[in-house]
Structure formats: C-alpha cells, structure tokens
Motif scaffolding. Structure first.
Motif, PDB file in Angstrom:
ATOM      1  N   THR A 243       0.826  -1.217   0.000  1.00 52.10           N
ATOM      2  CA  THR A 243       0.000   0.000   0.000  1.00 52.10           C
ATOM      3  C   THR A 243       0.860   1.269   0.000  1.00 52.10           C
ATOM      4  O   THR A 243       0.657   2.123  -0.848  1.00 52.10           O
ATOM      5  CB  THR A 243      -1.023  -0.023   1.159  1.00 52.10           C
ATOM      6  N   PRO A 244       1.850   1.396   0.898  1.00 50.89           N
ATOM      7  CA  PRO A 244       2.744   2.553   0.760  1.00 50.89           C
ATOM      8  C   PRO A 244       3.824   2.173  -0.250  1.00 50.89           C
ATOM      9  O   PRO A 244       4.740   1.450   0.074  1.00 50.89           O
ATOM     10  CB  PRO A 244       3.334   2.722   2.157  1.00 50.89           C
ATOM     11  N   TRP A 245       3.689   2.628  -1.459  1.00 46.42           N
ATOM     12  CA  TRP A 245       4.601   2.143  -2.508  1.00 46.42           C
ATOM     13  C   TRP A 245       5.791   3.066  -2.716  1.00 46.42           C
ATOM     14  O   TRP A 245       6.704   2.764  -3.469  1.00 46.42           O
ATOM     15  CB  TRP A 245       3.847   1.921  -3.813  1.00 46.42           C
ATOM     16  N   MET A 246       5.795   4.215  -2.011  1.00 48.12           N
ATOM     17  CA  MET A 246       6.934   5.129  -2.095  1.00 48.12           C
ATOM     18  C   MET A 246       7.227   5.679  -0.712  1.00 48.12           C
ATOM     19  O   MET A 246       6.341   6.261  -0.079  1.00 48.12           O
ATOM     20  CB  MET A 246       6.568   6.307  -2.984  1.00 48.12           C
ATOM     21  N   LEU A 247       8.450   5.495  -0.252  1.00 46.41           N
ATOM     22  CA  LEU A 247       8.831   6.032   1.059  1.00 46.41           C
ATOM     23  C   LEU A 247       9.902   7.088   0.811  1.00 46.41           C
ATOM     24  O   LEU A 247      11.066   6.757   0.563  1.00 46.41           O
ATOM     25  CB  LEU A 247       9.339   4.907   1.960  1.00 46.41           C
ATOM     26  N   GLY A 248       9.480   8.346   0.809  1.00 47.71           N
ATOM     27  CA  GLY A 248      10.376   9.434   0.377  1.00 47.71           C
ATOM     28  C   GLY A 248      11.203  10.021   1.502  1.00 47.71           C
ATOM     29  O   GLY A 248      10.767  10.089   2.652  1.00 47.71           O
TER      30      GLY A 248
ATOM     31  N   PHE B 197       6.596  -2.644   5.117  1.00 46.45           N
ATOM     32  CA  PHE B 197       6.454  -1.951   6.396  1.00 46.45           C
ATOM     33  C   PHE B 197       7.622  -1.009   6.676  1.00 46.45           C
ATOM     34  O   PHE B 197       7.812  -0.560   7.801  1.00 46.45           O
ATOM     35  CB  PHE B 197       6.313  -2.966   7.531  1.00 46.45           C
ATOM     36  N   GLY B 198       8.415  -0.729   5.654  1.00 41.68           N
ATOM     37  CA  GLY B 198       9.546   0.165   5.837  1.00 41.68           C
ATOM     38  C   GLY B 198      10.721  -0.565   6.468  1.00 41.68           C
ATOM     39  O   GLY B 198      10.753  -1.801   6.539  1.00 41.68           O
ATOM     40  N   HIS B 199      11.675   0.215   6.959  1.00 46.53           N
ATOM     41  CA  HIS B 199      12.888  -0.371   7.511  1.00 46.53           C
ATOM     42  C   HIS B 199      13.542   0.666   8.412  1.00 46.53           C
ATOM     43  O   HIS B 199      13.431   1.858   8.174  1.00 46.53           O
ATOM     44  CB  HIS B 199      13.840  -0.738   6.352  1.00 46.53           C
TER      45      HIS B 199
ATOM     46  N   ARG C  36      10.384   1.969  10.896  1.00 43.61           N
ATOM     47  CA  ARG C  36       9.629   0.777  10.480  1.00 43.61           C
ATOM     48  C   ARG C  36       8.296   0.735  11.220  1.00 43.61           C
ATOM     49  O   ARG C  36       8.191   1.131  12.376  1.00 43.61           O
ATOM     50  CB  ARG C  36      10.431  -0.494  10.781  1.00 43.61           C
ATOM     51  N   CYS C  37       7.270   0.279  10.513  1.00 42.29           N
ATOM     52  CA  CYS C  37       5.913   0.299  11.071  1.00 42.29           C
ATOM     53  C   CYS C  37       5.860  -0.316  12.470  1.00 42.29           C
ATOM     54  O   CYS C  37       6.312  -1.446  12.680  1.00 42.29           O
ATOM     55  CB  CYS C  37       4.967  -0.456  10.151  1.00 42.29           C
ATOM     56  N   ALA C  38       5.295   0.425  13.385  1.00 40.42           N
ATOM     57  CA  ALA C  38       5.234  -0.002  14.775  1.00 40.42           C
ATOM     58  C   ALA C  38       4.235  -1.145  14.973  1.00 40.42           C
ATOM     59  O   ALA C  38       4.306  -1.863  15.964  1.00 40.42           O
ATOM     60  CB  ALA C  38       4.845   1.190  15.646  1.00 40.42           C
TER      61      ALA C  38
END
Ligand code: HEM
Length: 375
Positions: A255-260, A319-321, A325-327
């Motif tokens: 769902t979050p396809w871009m982490l800027g 979930f990021g990194h 990173r997603c809690a």
C-alpha cells in the motif's frame, strides 16, 4: 515530455520499464526511486544521517506524522499494548461477529475494507466515553483524506472548516482528559497525552491521532487486495493459510509504494548523484518484485511464504525499515490474516467494477462488489 510527465502518465508502467534491477530511477530532475533492496534499506536505515525524514513528503506515506523522535519509542510501545489488548479480546468468534456486523453481505470495495477497520478499532482510537462528536469527526477526516479516500473530492473550504472543527474538538477532549488523567491508558489518545512533551503544541498531538486513524483505515486496502487476489487468481485452498495470502498481497501491492526522504546534503546513491533537497524514494513496489530475490516475482504465489527464509528476504519493504519501520506491522498482519480467514471460511465472491490499475499516494485495489455468506 518531461520525466515527471512520463512518470505521472502511468507510474507503474514507467517504473517497470525503466528499472534495470540496480540503478535508481529518475522520476523527475530531483526525485529518484530506489528499487534495489539493499540500497533501499541503506536509505531508510539513515546510518549516514543523509536525510531529513521528518520533512513533510507531500503525498508519500511518510507524510503521516507520528510525533517527535524523542517520544516515538514510548509511543510505539504503549500503542502496541493497546492494540494487543484489543486483538486479544476480539479474537475467534468475537472477530467473526465483528466481521459480520461491519461488512455487509454485499459491500462496495475498497471503501468497505477501510470502514471495517475503522469500526473494528474504534475504541482503540477513542474509548467509548469520549466526546461522541469525535467519532463523527474521525469519519469525516477519513472521508476527505486524499491518502485513504479514493473517491472523495470535497471543496477546499469544506476541508478548512473540518480542520477548524478538528482542532477545536480534539484539543477540547485533550484538555479535559488532562484535567482528569486516566490511571492507565484507555485508548491511543490517552497514550498520546501520556507521551506528550511539555512544550508540544496540542495541534501536534491532534496530528498523531489522525495519523493513527489513517493508518488504521488504510489497512483496509490490504484486505481489499487480499480478497481481490484470491478471487481473481483463485483460492489455493485450505492447505494455504491466510497469513501467506496476506503476506503475498502485502508483497505484490505494498500500500505505501513510495517512502520518500529529503537529502540533507549532496551524496551518491548507487552511483547516482543526489543534490541537497532532492527526494530519494525507497520504492517497496520495485523492491518487493525484484527478480533476483524472488522466483516468479510478479506472480501471486502465496506458497512462497511456507519457507521461513521468505520472512527474512530483504526484498520485502512494505512496512519500511529502520527507525521508522511500522510499529504495528505484526499486529496489522495478524488481524488481516484472521479477517481473511473469516471471509474465506464463508463463501465469498467478487464482482469487478473496474479493471483499471488504481493508483494514489497508496495502492488501493480496483473497485469491486463483495458478496459473502454471513450465516
Ligand atoms: C498493513 C497496514 C500497514 C502498512 C502497510 C504500514 C506501513 C508502514 C510503513 C511503510 C511505515 C514507515 C514509513 C516510512 O518509513 O516513511 C510505517 C510506520 C508506522 N506505522 Fe504503519 N503500516 C500499516 C498499519 C499501521 C497501523 C494499523 C498502525 C497503527 C494505527 C501503524 C502505525 C505506524 C507507526 C506508529 C509508524 C511510525 C513508526 C515510527 O516512525 O517510529 N501502521 N507503517
């Protein structure tokens, strides 16, 4: 046509076409998408302090605000306790009843998924004794959010009014709670108040509450994707557990396809020169489909999650990194799996209303009507 125009025309086709497996993809003169898993992780890990990740990356998932760095460990820990308590008291039959109560026998998606989670986690956000007007306010904020609301386009004056109302109502609730503090946090708003710093404006606390509400709501998109994939690719049957289905949906359509991230100074990313102020985007869409890391990377193969090594595959960035990173990554996956299980156990079918590849700040599934047997 400028790079950005080419990208904007069909972002996914552009990324698929231009990513060579290693180098960052320029999507404008000052924005670069990173699809190599290790490079993307390096960007998000902030090991070299190259990025200002508190900046407001409009449209990106990271624009959501979860408070100040100094309070985030406490916020994460306490939020997890509140979620855990809720998941434990809403497991098994209670969850099946919640699904039946909140997903109609015939419902319109992707919105129905978002509303399911908003209803299911209602008391996590605000306990039942909160000012009743706040619940309607949260619904309104979700309806008008460009992040989670696919269809809604409200006039800007309407948004401005909503913002005033939001500040007024939530700060009123915060002030009255501060006068009579709870012994233990009853909901996320109590957690936010407990971790608030002395000099922190109330408006910042309101932002955190809204960020939680939008995250809860956006979890519904993943549910939509899982149901969409099951219906369009075929349910592989009971030997394939629902958590594999959810993990595969999270991999294929993060769902979050871009982490800027904004560059604080000049540097290089995989040989590409980055100027101060450029945006470097770790791209879960490219990372999660990297052909060197997954066999049949573009295909729906939930069975790949039978291998425990899959959970350690660096090419899974949904979930990021790192620090951000997603809690709630594990709890979100857990509730999604249980919900998919409930829906799979009663026959469900979907009627596609649109096959266009949908795209917003978050990936949401094409519109469909879901029919399921609730009894
Ligand atoms: C499946 C649904 C979800 C996905 C895919 C997801 C994904 C993410 C991602 C990618 C980030 C990192 C953003 C960045 O690095 O720029 C993040 C951060 C975060 N997420 Fe989630 N999230 C989900 C559900 C939730 C839910 C339900 C909550 C709680 C209501 C939540 C709370 C958080 C928090 C608090 C952070 C910030 C952590 C920090 O900065 O310390 N997420 N999430």
């Amino acid at each position: 046509m400028s790079l950005f125009e080419q990208f904007s025309k069909d972002p996914i086709a552009y990324l698929d076409r231009t990513f060579n497996g290693a180098d960052p993809v320029a999507i404008s003169s000052d924005q670069f998408c990173v699809g190599d898993p290790l490079t993307a992780r390096r960007v998000l890990s902030q090991a070299e302090d190259l990025y200002d990740d508190s900046a407001d990356g409009a449209g990106f998932f990271s624009a959501q605000r979860f408070g100040r760095r100094s309070q985030q460990v406490a916020l994460r820990t306490q939020a997890r306790l509140i979620f855990r308590r809720h998941l434990d008291s809403n497991a098994g039959d209670a969850l099946a009843s919640a699904v039946a109560a909140n997903i109609a026998a015939s419902s319109e998606w992707p919105d129905a998924g978002n509303w399911f989670f908003v209803r299911f986690f209602r008391s996590v956000l605000l306990h039942d004794g909160s000012d009743p007007r706040l619940f309607a306010l949260i619904d309104d904020i979700i309806k008008t959010s460009s992040l989670v609301s696919a269809g809604s386009r409200r006039a800007s004056w309407r948004r401005r009014l909503l913002r005033l109302k939001r500040t007024w109502l939530v700060t009123g609730e915060i002030s009255s709670r501060k006068k009579a503090p709870a012994l233990a946090p009853r909901d996320l708003l109590d957690v936010i108040i407990a971790v608030a710093e002395a000099d922190q404006p109330l408006e910042e606390l309101v932002d955190i509450l809204i960020a939680f509400a939008l995250s809860i709501s956006s979890t519904g998109f993943v549910l939509g994707w899982a149901l969409y994939l099951l219906a369009t690719e075929g349910d592989p049957g009971p030997s394939v557990p629902s958590d594999w289905i959810v993990l595969e949906a999270l991999r294929l359509w993060p769902t979050p396809w871009m982490l800027g991230r904004f560059a604080k100074r000049e540097h290089e990313v995989a040989g590409t020169h980055i100027d101060q102020g450029d945006v470097v985007i770790a791209c879960p869409y490219l990372v999660n489909r990297h052909a060197n890391y997954w066999p049949d990377a573009g295909k729906f193969v939930p069975e790949r999650w039978a291998n425990p090594e899959s959970l350690r595959n660096p090419a899974f960035l949904t979930f990021g990194h790192g620090l951000h990173r997603c809690a709630l990554a594990d709890y979100a996956t857990e509730i999604l799996s249980h919900t998919v299980e409930v829906l799979r156990s009663r026959r469900f079918g979907i009627e596609l209303k649109d096959t266009a590849r949908p795209l917003g700040p978050l990936f949401y599934p094409p519109a469909f009507t879901l029919h399921w047997g609730r009894d």
